[in-house]
Write a protein that holds these residues in place. Structure first.
Motif, PDB file in Angstrom:
ATOM      1  N   SER A 147      -5.499  -1.122  10.454  1.00 20.33           N
ATOM      2  CA  SER A 147      -6.946  -1.361  10.337  1.00 20.33           C
ATOM      3  C   SER A 147      -7.293  -2.024   9.008  1.00 20.33           C
ATOM      4  O   SER A 147      -8.280  -2.759   8.908  1.00 20.33           O
ATOM      5  CB  SER A 147      -7.718  -0.041  10.480  1.00 20.33           C
ATOM      6  OG  SER A 147      -7.484   0.814   9.366  1.00 20.33           O
ATOM      7  N   LYS A 148      -6.470  -1.766   7.960  1.00 21.37           N
ATOM      8  CA  LYS A 148      -6.698  -2.375   6.650  1.00 21.37           C
ATOM      9  C   LYS A 148      -6.219  -3.826   6.604  1.00 21.37           C
ATOM     10  O   LYS A 148      -6.871  -4.691   6.017  1.00 21.37           O
ATOM     11  CB  LYS A 148      -5.969  -1.589   5.552  1.00 21.37           C
ATOM     12  CG  LYS A 148      -6.567  -0.266   5.172  1.00 21.37           C
ATOM     13  CD  LYS A 148      -5.749   0.346   4.033  1.00 21.37           C
ATOM     14  CE  LYS A 148      -6.244   1.720   3.643  1.00 21.37           C
ATOM     15  NZ  LYS A 148      -5.417   2.302   2.535  1.00 21.37           N
ATOM     16  N   TYR A 149      -5.047  -4.076   7.202  1.00 22.90           N
ATOM     17  CA  TYR A 149      -4.381  -5.359   6.992  1.00 22.90           C
ATOM     18  C   TYR A 149      -4.266  -6.229   8.241  1.00 22.90           C
ATOM     19  O   TYR A 149      -3.736  -7.331   8.178  1.00 22.90           O
ATOM     20  CB  TYR A 149      -2.995  -5.113   6.386  1.00 22.90           C
ATOM     21  CG  TYR A 149      -3.065  -4.315   5.110  1.00 22.90           C
ATOM     22  CD1 TYR A 149      -3.607  -4.866   3.949  1.00 22.90           C
ATOM     23  CD2 TYR A 149      -2.643  -2.982   5.058  1.00 22.90           C
ATOM     24  CE1 TYR A 149      -3.700  -4.131   2.778  1.00 22.90           C
ATOM     25  CE2 TYR A 149      -2.734  -2.236   3.894  1.00 22.90           C
ATOM     26  CZ  TYR A 149      -3.263  -2.816   2.758  1.00 22.90           C
ATOM     27  OH  TYR A 149      -3.368  -2.082   1.603  1.00 22.90           O
ATOM     28  N   TYR A 169       6.101  -1.833   6.331  1.00 22.26           N
ATOM     29  CA  TYR A 169       5.725  -0.422   6.222  1.00 22.26           C
ATOM     30  C   TYR A 169       6.491   0.378   7.270  1.00 22.26           C
ATOM     31  O   TYR A 169       6.583  -0.032   8.427  1.00 22.26           O
ATOM     32  CB  TYR A 169       4.218  -0.241   6.440  1.00 22.26           C
ATOM     33  CG  TYR A 169       3.365  -0.918   5.393  1.00 22.26           C
ATOM     34  CD1 TYR A 169       3.064  -0.269   4.200  1.00 22.26           C
ATOM     35  CD2 TYR A 169       2.874  -2.210   5.598  1.00 22.26           C
ATOM     36  CE1 TYR A 169       2.284  -0.896   3.230  1.00 22.26           C
ATOM     37  CE2 TYR A 169       2.099  -2.838   4.638  1.00 22.26           C
ATOM     38  CZ  TYR A 169       1.807  -2.170   3.452  1.00 22.26           C
ATOM     39  OH  TYR A 169       1.045  -2.799   2.492  1.00 22.26           O
ATOM     40  N   ASP A 198       0.852  -1.182   0.000  1.00 25.60           N
ATOM     41  CA  ASP A 198       0.000   0.000   0.000  1.00 25.60           C
ATOM     42  C   ASP A 198       0.895   1.242   0.000  1.00 25.60           C
ATOM     43  O   ASP A 198       1.744   1.405   0.871  1.00 25.60           O
ATOM     44  CB  ASP A 198      -0.873  -0.026   1.248  1.00 25.60           C
ATOM     45  CG  ASP A 198      -1.981   1.011   1.217  1.00 25.60           C
ATOM     46  OD1 ASP A 198      -1.748   2.117   0.686  1.00 25.60           O
ATOM     47  OD2 ASP A 198      -3.062   0.718   1.747  1.00 25.60           O
ATOM     48  N   SER A 248      -1.955   3.368  12.350  1.00 23.29           N
ATOM     49  CA  SER A 248      -3.214   2.740  12.751  1.00 23.29           C
ATOM     50  C   SER A 248      -4.120   2.468  11.557  1.00 23.29           C
ATOM     51  O   SER A 248      -4.844   1.458  11.533  1.00 23.29           O
ATOM     52  CB  SER A 248      -3.942   3.612  13.775  1.00 23.29           C
ATOM     53  OG  SER A 248      -4.238   4.894  13.233  1.00 23.29           O
ATOM     54  N   SER A 249      -4.092   3.351  10.553  1.00 17.92           N
ATOM     55  CA  SER A 249      -4.945   3.138   9.384  1.00 17.92           C
ATOM     56  C   SER A 249      -4.470   1.950   8.555  1.00 17.92           C
ATOM     57  O   SER A 249      -5.283   1.206   7.999  1.00 17.92           O
ATOM     58  CB  SER A 249      -5.006   4.402   8.523  1.00 17.92           C
ATOM     59  OG  SER A 249      -3.768   4.667   7.905  1.00 17.92           O
ATOM     60  N   ILE A 250      -3.153   1.761   8.465  1.00 19.98           N
ATOM     61  CA  ILE A 250      -2.618   0.606   7.746  1.00 19.98           C
ATOM     62  C   ILE A 250      -2.976  -0.678   8.496  1.00 19.98           C
ATOM     63  O   ILE A 250      -3.396  -1.677   7.895  1.00 19.98           O
ATOM     64  CB  ILE A 250      -1.090   0.722   7.579  1.00 19.98           C
ATOM     65  CG1 ILE A 250      -0.739   1.898   6.650  1.00 19.98           C
ATOM     66  CG2 ILE A 250      -0.500  -0.579   7.027  1.00 19.98           C
ATOM     67  CD1 ILE A 250      -1.237   1.765   5.231  1.00 19.98           C
ATOM     68  N   TYR A 270       4.291  -7.671   7.723  1.00 19.89           N
ATOM     69  CA  TYR A 270       3.276  -8.697   7.579  1.00 19.89           C
ATOM     70  C   TYR A 270       3.862  -9.909   6.854  1.00 19.89           C
ATOM     71  O   TYR A 270       4.679  -9.767   5.942  1.00 19.89           O
ATOM     72  CB  TYR A 270       2.092  -8.166   6.766  1.00 19.89           C
ATOM     73  CG  TYR A 270       1.269  -7.136   7.496  1.00 19.89           C
ATOM     74  CD1 TYR A 270       0.227  -7.524   8.337  1.00 19.89           C
ATOM     75  CD2 TYR A 270       1.536  -5.779   7.357  1.00 19.89           C
ATOM     76  CE1 TYR A 270      -0.540  -6.583   9.024  1.00 19.89           C
ATOM     77  CE2 TYR A 270       0.784  -4.827   8.041  1.00 19.89           C
ATOM     78  CZ  TYR A 270      -0.251  -5.237   8.869  1.00 19.89           C
ATOM     79  OH  TYR A 270      -0.991  -4.305   9.547  1.00 19.89           O
ATOM     80  N   SER A 318      -0.169   4.493   0.087  1.00 17.48           N
ATOM     81  CA  SER A 318      -0.961   5.663   0.461  1.00 17.48           C
ATOM     82  C   SER A 318      -0.106   6.535   1.366  1.00 17.48           C
ATOM     83  O   SER A 318      -0.273   6.576   2.590  1.00 17.48           O
ATOM     84  CB  SER A 318      -2.247   5.230   1.184  1.00 17.48           C
ATOM     85  OG  SER A 318      -3.012   4.367   0.394  1.00 17.48           O
ATOM     86  N   SER A 347      -0.316   7.999   5.216  1.00 15.81           N
ATOM     87  CA  SER A 347      -1.299   7.290   6.037  1.00 15.81           C
ATOM     88  C   SER A 347      -0.717   6.997   7.417  1.00 15.81           C
ATOM     89  O   SER A 347       0.486   6.766   7.571  1.00 15.81           O
ATOM     90  CB  SER A 347      -1.703   5.965   5.379  1.00 15.81           C
ATOM     91  OG  SER A 347      -2.366   6.187   4.163  1.00 15.81           O
TER      92      SER A 347
END
Length: 245
Positions: free
Chosen positions: A117-119, A144, A105, A113-115, A132, A107, A110
């Motif tokens: 929340s996605k993965y 990331y 990703d 926490s937003s990353i 990951y 983005s 970002s």
């Protein structure tokens, strides 16, 4: 100029096709386009459907994706663009031949926490960098990295056995600034716009790292460090992965 474009659009409606004008010795004859959208692979050439295209001059929103000369349409990097001829246009989507992995990703900016929340919960987390584990045996880890502005870098660990596939994968998406296939090292950038005035929105570096048992590909949002040349980000990502494998 607005009146000219208006007349051209009116004529296009009457004949049921898109049209534009030629330049050069056949100036004055009409160009008729029987197709205005194309999907093609990268590094390919096809013929534009239509008539009277011999001396047509085209412009492209993104020359790194596709360009045209007369009735010949040529693709380059993966992406999409629009090509124009005297106010009319064709749309082009260039799709990849190689799909080694889903890129991280990007983005930029970002929050961590937003990353997450996605993965989901990461495999490793040192506060600044998270990693990951994937189900792709050729690319088992994605990482990331964050700073005070948010996400600014990400990376992928690629098995050495996928080295040749990685060069093909990156090559159809990015402009290489340096490549050494014997050591699996390269710097690259994501370019767009005109090739005589390239714009860069992010860049990257790949290199084989024996300490992690594979090739590390790092992407960085700062376009001024084309290819992550200063190595600071690359070294930080390497050290984090070393400590968590």
């Amino acid at each position: 100029m607005k009146k000219i474009f208006g007349l051209m659009l009116l004529c296009a409606t009457m004949v049921g096709t898109m049209s534009c004008e030629q330049e050069g010795e056949d100036a004055g004859s009409q160009v008729l386009l029987s197709r205005t959208s194309y999907i093609m692979y990268s590094d390919a050439t096809i013929t534009i459907d239509g008539s009277g295209l011999t001396n047509v001059t085209w412009s492209s929103n993104n020359e790194y994706v596709a360009t045209a000369n007369g009735n010949t349409l040529s693709s380059d990097k993966v992406g999409s663009t629009k090509l124009y001829c005297n106010g009319q246009r064709i749309s082009v989507i260039v799709k990849p031949r190689y799909s080694l992995y889903t890129e991280p990703d990007m983005s930029w900016g970002s929050s961590k926490s937003s990353i997450i929340s996605k993965y989901g919960t990461p495999f490793a987390d040192d506060g600044q960098t998270i990693m990951y584990e994937t189900t792709n045996t050729s690319v088992p880890y994605i990482a990331y990295m964050f700073n005070e502005t948010g996400l600014f870098s990400c990376g992928a660990v690629v098995k050495l056995t996928a080295g040749s596939a990685l060069v093909d994968f990156l090559g159809e998406r990015y402009v290489f600034y340096s490549v050494n296939t014997s050591t699996y090292t390269a710097t690259f950038a994501h370019c767009y716009g005109r090739k005589d005035n390239p714009q860069v929105d992010y860049a990257g570096k790949m290199a084989y790292q024996s300490s992690i048992g594979g090739i590390l590909v790092v992407y960085a949002s700062n376009s001024s460090t084309r290819g992550v040349d200063n190595d600071t980000t690359f070294k930080s990502m390497t050290e984090f992965i070393e400590c968590n494998l």
